[in-house]
Write an enzyme that holds these catalytic residues in place. Structure first.
Site, PDB file in Angstrom:
ATOM      1  N   ASN A  97      59.430-120.833  34.086  1.00 22.36           N
ATOM      2  CA  ASN A  97      59.664-122.278  34.127  1.00 22.36           C
ATOM      3  C   ASN A  97      61.146-122.620  33.995  1.00 22.36           C
ATOM      4  OD1 ASN A  97      60.218-121.793  31.440  1.00 22.36           O
ATOM      5  ND2 ASN A  97      58.605-123.105  30.612  1.00 22.36           N
TER       6      ASN A  97
ATOM      7  N   ASP B 140      66.111-116.326  19.551  1.00 22.51           N
ATOM      8  CA  ASP B 140      64.999-117.150  19.082  1.00 22.51           C
ATOM      9  C   ASP B 140      64.000-116.352  18.243  1.00 22.51           C
ATOM     10  OD1 ASP B 140      64.061-115.645  21.244  1.00 22.51           O
ATOM     11  OD2 ASP B 140      63.910-117.359  22.582  1.00 22.51           O
TER      12      ASP B 140
END
Ligand code: PGA
Length: 260
Positions: free
Chosen positions: A136, A67
């Site tokens: 998360n 990313d």
């Protein structure tokens, strides 16, 4: 999933480095999927040391990072381009022309995302995908509720991810809101996945990934579908696993079993 629990961060990193080194030694032209983040810093440092001291070579490998932030140029000090350069590429013999990251400063990030996905396919796919995990449950920047069928695309970062990444930027407001990330399906297509998690802060996400339901709410749980996913943990990151004793029976101190 192959769950390897090591006594501490250092031994976990050494174990993960052994797996990367083994892949690159057996297949010198391997296509590596690379990750950024604090967890990876000691891993890249260990691999660089093996390059210097033991001749581990990356000369024929190709790499694709997971990313990149949208809006940051490659030379921005907080870009993942810059992170990879400083942390890894500058310290090994990898050919710069065969290293790839999504173009966060492309005029149209959606076109850049499609081009990146196509480039991975053109390279024959990824042999070994390195992964960290967010608190998360994200992998890459596939945030909770990311489609498990997703491909490289633009993602909006969650508030909690921006808070976790704020330490690299001058302020929360300067922390990017968007990123280009390879998708969950892109990751699942790699021939082997190696996810590393260290520290207590990751314990819940790790338990959700390994023992929770397969759900887009924890994108890392998609690795339950991968036939060759190895999870390297230290004791702290393994702290919330219900079946921890079982994993330690199968792989005492994170060693391979007799049938691996
Ligand atoms: P970290 O990031 O290694 O900095 O904890 C991991 C991730 O967010 O994927």
């Amino acid at each position: 999933m192959k769950v390897l629990i090591l006594p501490d961060q250092q031994t976990a990193i050494t174990r993960a480095a052994d797996i990367v080194a083994d892949t690159v030694t057996k297949q010198p032209d391997a296509v590596l999927g690379l990750a950024t983040g604090g967890t990876m810093v000691p891993l890249y440092s260990e691999l660089a040391q093996r390059h210097r001291e033991a001749g581990l070579s990356f000369a024929q490998t190709t790499s694709f990072n997971l990313d990149e932030y949208i809006g940051l140029s490659p030379d921005h000090p907080c870009s993942y381009h810059h992170f990879m350069q400083e942390t890894f590429f500058d310290h090994v013999d990898i050919d710069p022309s065969r290293t790839h990251l999504p173009k966060g400063d492309a005029p149209d990030p959606r076109i850049a995302s499609d081009a990146y996905e196509a480039l991975i396919a053109k390279a024959g796919g990824i042999d070994l995908q390195l992964l960290g995990i967010g608190q998360n449950g994200h992998i890459g920047f596939n945030e909770p509720t990311a489609s498990l069928g997703s491909r490289t695309r633009v993602k909006t970062l969650t508030h909690s991810t921006r808070q976790a990444n704020q330490r690299y930027f001058a302020s929360f407001d300067e922390t990017p809101k968007y990123a280009i990330t390879t998708g969950v399906a892109t990751i699942l297509e790699s021939r082997m996945c190696l996810l590393i998690a260290t520290g207590e802060a990751k314990a819940k996400a790790v338990a959700d990934m390994i023992e929770g339901p397969l759900t887009a709410v924890c994108p890392a749980s998609a690795l339950q579908l991968h036939a060759r996913a190895t999870i390297v943990l230290d004791e702290a990151a393994a702290g919330a696993l219900a079946l921890r004793d079982y994993y330690q029976t199968v792989h005492p101190e994170g060693r391979d079993s007799a049938f691996d």
